[in-house]
Every structure is written in structure tokens, then in C-alpha cells.
Scaffold this motif. Structure first.
Motif, PDB file in Angstrom:
ATOM      1  N   ALA A  19      70.626 -45.182 -13.810  1.00 54.65           N
ATOM      2  CA  ALA A  19      70.254 -43.799 -13.494  1.00 54.65           C
ATOM      3  C   ALA A  19      68.948 -43.766 -12.702  1.00 54.65           C
ATOM      4  N   ARG A  52      70.235 -46.448 -18.355  1.00 54.37           N
ATOM      5  CA  ARG A  52      68.973 -45.839 -17.924  1.00 54.37           C
ATOM      6  C   ARG A  52      68.473 -46.465 -16.628  1.00 54.37           C
ATOM      7  N   TYR A 104      72.164 -39.759 -16.747  1.00 55.83           N
ATOM      8  CA  TYR A 104      71.265 -39.295 -17.807  1.00 55.83           C
ATOM      9  C   TYR A 104      72.035 -38.445 -18.824  1.00 55.83           C
ATOM     10  N   ILE A 152      64.897 -36.739 -16.805  1.00 53.46           N
ATOM     11  CA  ILE A 152      65.856 -35.739 -16.309  1.00 53.46           C
ATOM     12  C   ILE A 152      65.106 -34.631 -15.562  1.00 53.46           C
ATOM     13  N   LEU A 156      63.452 -39.633 -21.983  1.00 52.88           N
ATOM     14  CA  LEU A 156      64.686 -39.343 -21.249  1.00 52.88           C
ATOM     15  C   LEU A 156      64.666 -37.910 -20.729  1.00 52.88           C
ATOM     16  N   THR A 206      72.373 -39.085 -22.815  1.00 51.55           N
ATOM     17  CA  THR A 206      72.062 -38.034 -23.779  1.00 51.55           C
ATOM     18  C   THR A 206      73.232 -37.796 -24.721  1.00 51.55           C
TER      19      THR A 206
END
Length: 163
Positions: free
Chosen positions: A14, A11, A30, A48, A44, A34
């Protein structure tokens, strides 16, 4: 590389890609998170969504004003961005109908897009949910701030001043 399954590390990576405007890399990270989780994570999903929107905003900022069809391209990208904001917010509200923050964001996005008729019911639902269904910290915070719905008549006055 040493901890490929570390969700927090993925995370962070990202988020860093998104900050560096490497939106495709961020979205890929991401997607990997997921896929690993297999479940729903509202934060999250919001990250996104925000990355997709930032990517579109960045594309808009990169348009060359010197081109002959600049105005048409800009108008098309602005419409696409506005629709994207609405659709992303709507999807989150449909998936998490009792999340007050998501509902507020949808109402705000509708309002900013000039879709007042759609904004009012969303913001009124926010008040109804906070007053009768939920009893968490968010509701008590809203009550402490004396959150009350605006009567429709007052909304009309506000929108006339803003237009």
C-alpha cells in the motif's frame, strides 16, 4: 500472493502504491488491512489520511492553468484540501484524545489555515495533557525540551506578525 494475510507485506505494498501516486490502489490496500484487523491502529489511520490528502494535492497539481475556470477550480480544490486536513486531524484527535502528536498536528493545521482561535486551545490542551495526565516517554521528551505554553497575549503578538 503467497502470504495474503501478511499485514506487514500488505502495508508495504500500500505504501508503495502511494509513493507511485496510485492512490486508489493504496487506499484499497489500506481498506483490506483495516478489514483484516478489525481494530483501531492509529498509524494505519494516519497513513490512510495522508494518502487521501496526497491524492487531493496531486489532483490540485494536475489542474491545467490554460482552462478558463482554472482559478475557480484551484480555489475550490484548495478549500476542499484545507477542510480535509482539518477534518482528518480532528477525527484522529477525537478518536485518540491523549495522543500528543495528533493533538499537535491539529493545532498546527488550524494555525496554518489561519484559524488561530481554534489553534490556541488545542495547543494548550497539549500542554495540559502532557503535564498532568500522561507520564510516558513523550511527556519526558517535551519536558526535557522545556515545552511551555505561550500565554494568550504572546500568541496574539505572533499572529499579528504572521498576518
Amino acid at each position: 500472493e503467497k502470504e495474503p494475510g501478511n499485514r506487514r507485506l500488505l502495508r508495504s505494498i500500500a505504501d508503495l502504491h502511494a509513493q507511485r501516486k496510485e492512490f486508489d490502489k493504496a487506499l484499497a490496500m489500506y481498506a483490506e488491512i483495516t478489514q483484516q484487523e478489525g481494530g483501531a491502529d492509529p498509524s494505519l489511520e494516519k497513513a490512510i489520511s495522508e494518502t487521501r490528502i496526497r491524492k487531493a494535492e496531486y489532483s490540485l497539481s494536475q489542474l491545467d492553468p490554460g482552462t478558463s475556470d482554472y482559478n475557480e477550480q484551484r480555489a475550490a480544490l484548495e478549500k476542499e484540501l484545507s477542510d480535509m486536513r482539518v477534518n482528518e486531524a480532528k477525527t484522529r484527535v477525537e478518536k485518540y484524545p491523549n495522543d500528543l502528536q495528533f493533538r499537535f498536528e491539529l493545532g498546527k493545521i488550524y494555525f496554518e489555515a489561519g484559524r488561530i482561535g481554534e489553534a490556541i486551545p488545542e495547543l494548550q490542551k497539549l500542554y495540559i495533557i502532557s503535564g498532568s495526565v500522561l507520564r510516558g516517554a513523550t511527556c519526558s521528551t517535551l519536558r526535557r525540551k522545556r515545552f511551555r505554553p505561550l500565554p494568550v497575549r504572546r500568541w496574539g503578538l505572533m499572529t499579528k506578525r504572521n498576518n
